[in-house]
Design a protein around this motif. Sequence first.
Motif, PDB file in Angstrom:
ATOM      1  N   VAL A 101       0.835  -1.204   0.000  1.00  0.00           N
ATOM      2  CA  VAL A 101       0.000   0.000   0.000  1.00  0.00           C
ATOM      3  C   VAL A 101       0.869   1.252   0.000  1.00  0.00           C
ATOM      4  N   ARG A 102       1.854   1.301   0.906  1.00  0.00           N
ATOM      5  CA  ARG A 102       2.701   2.486   0.991  1.00  0.00           C
ATOM      6  C   ARG A 102       3.528   2.674  -0.280  1.00  0.00           C
ATOM      7  N   ALA A 103       3.965   1.562  -0.883  1.00  0.00           N
ATOM      8  CA  ALA A 103       4.719   1.673  -2.135  1.00  0.00           C
ATOM      9  C   ALA A 103       3.846   2.246  -3.241  1.00  0.00           C
ATOM     10  N   GLU A 104       2.597   1.821  -3.305  1.00  0.00           N
ATOM     11  CA  GLU A 104       1.681   2.347  -4.325  1.00  0.00           C
ATOM     12  C   GLU A 104       1.366   3.826  -4.067  1.00  0.00           C
TER      13      GLU A 104
ATOM     14  N   THR B  54       7.431  -7.253  -5.659  1.00  0.00           N
ATOM     15  CA  THR B  54       7.540  -7.752  -4.290  1.00  0.00           C
ATOM     16  C   THR B  54       8.374  -9.035  -4.244  1.00  0.00           C
ATOM     17  N   ILE B  55       9.024  -9.230  -3.109  1.00  0.00           N
ATOM     18  CA  ILE B  55       9.782 -10.436  -2.834  1.00  0.00           C
ATOM     19  C   ILE B  55       9.210 -11.040  -1.558  1.00  0.00           C
ATOM     20  N   LYS B  56       8.895 -12.325  -1.596  1.00  0.00           N
ATOM     21  CA  LYS B  56       8.318 -12.990  -0.426  1.00  0.00           C
ATOM     22  C   LYS B  56       9.409 -13.751   0.319  1.00  0.00           C
ATOM     23  N   THR B  57       9.578 -13.416   1.584  1.00  0.00           N
ATOM     24  CA  THR B  57      10.519 -14.121   2.450  1.00  0.00           C
ATOM     25  C   THR B  57       9.719 -14.741   3.598  1.00  0.00           C
TER      26      THR B  57
ATOM     27  N   LYS C 291      10.323  -0.061  -3.984  1.00  0.00           N
ATOM     28  CA  LYS C 291       9.618   1.208  -3.782  1.00  0.00           C
ATOM     29  C   LYS C 291       9.953   2.279  -4.811  1.00  0.00           C
ATOM     30  N   THR C 292      10.947   2.039  -5.657  1.00  0.00           N
ATOM     31  CA  THR C 292      11.303   3.027  -6.675  1.00  0.00           C
ATOM     32  C   THR C 292      11.498   2.313  -8.006  1.00  0.00           C
ATOM     33  N   PRO C 293      11.455   3.051  -9.132  1.00  0.00           N
ATOM     34  CA  PRO C 293      11.677   2.408 -10.432  1.00  0.00           C
ATOM     35  C   PRO C 293      13.017   1.686 -10.521  1.00  0.00           C
TER      36      PRO C 293
ATOM     37  N   GLY D   4      21.361   3.597   1.683  1.00  0.00           N
ATOM     38  CA  GLY D   4      19.930   3.752   1.893  1.00  0.00           C
ATOM     39  C   GLY D   4      19.064   3.461   0.689  1.00  0.00           C
ATOM     40  N   THR D   5      19.647   3.005  -0.413  1.00  0.00           N
ATOM     41  CA  THR D   5      18.865   2.728  -1.614  1.00  0.00           C
ATOM     42  C   THR D   5      18.389   1.285  -1.686  1.00  0.00           C
TER      43      THR D   5
END
Length: 337
Positions: A76-79, A103-106, A114-116, A138-139
């Motif tokens: 949600v926050r990423a969108e 997304t990556i599922k762990t 979160k960014t292109p 931080g990237t």
Amino acid sequence: MARCSIRADDVDPLALLGPTDANLNAIASAFQTRITARDGIIRLSGPPAEQPLLIELFSRLLRRCRAGEAVSPEVVRAEIDSLQAGRPADPGPAGNGRRDVLTIKTPRKQIVAKTPNQRVYLQAIAGHDVVLGIGPAGTGKTYLAVAAAVEALAAGRCTRLVLTRPAVEAGESLGYLPGTFKEKIDPYLRPLYDALFDMMSLERTRQLIEQEVIEVAPLAFMRGRTLSDAFIILDEAQNTTSSQMKMFLTRLGWNSRAVVTGDITQIDLSHHHVSGLVEAENLLGSIRGIRIVRFDAGDVVRPPLVSHIIRAYDGRSAGGRGGGSPAGGPAAADDED
């Protein structure tokens, strides 16, 4: 005050809204609009300027639910970030039938690009044998690489993870640090442990390390080995020498994948050595199977102040790329993604 309704009666309310309305709360915290969901209808009541964003946001989330994707507060926050930055929606299945990686599922959590550039990075890891992720602190370079490695291990696409970084001294000699050799090198490897513990339980991580399914070790331990059926990450690669980088890249065996991360503005090598990451960036970009992904201050996912700090230092050191740190001496801080 503007009002509108959005139909959502064709999706599972729990999938859309999240357990205890966690997804709905994440949306509400970012907008002034009052949002209610009942009987398959989402009702919006608030500032007119927010309605187009919220309608598009729920459209994207509903698309994910209908495609069977898990929607979490992180998604949600990423969108929301994507909408506020004016980026287009994820286009859906690509030409190869696979949805663009977001997304990556762990085992413990879902990690979101979160960014292109983070999206490009995860796509590159999925499709190339060797990926170089270069950019400021931080990237998410290291964190996303570890997430991709953990997912690959859980899915059976590899049988072991090897996480390594050079134990380059930045103002304090290893010989003068207290403890055994392991205790001396553990501080250098701590960011890799932290990422692992964030994605898997502490007990499970320790069990896999004891079984040597996961290996966290200094770069010097890689010499003379061939690593097959493995996912290998070299962190802080800006502090490798040319010979160390060549040694690492030639460790790859069959069915192995390597991700190399580093920040070429934070080089702690002496001026007598050229950074192996800088050299690799110049030499390897045209080789098939290798992809270089570059991050910038716009990809920093820490508080905005961090992006401003990075831009300030970049402005001071423009044109200062090379074998040493731009300021003419060791960098003052480590790149901890």
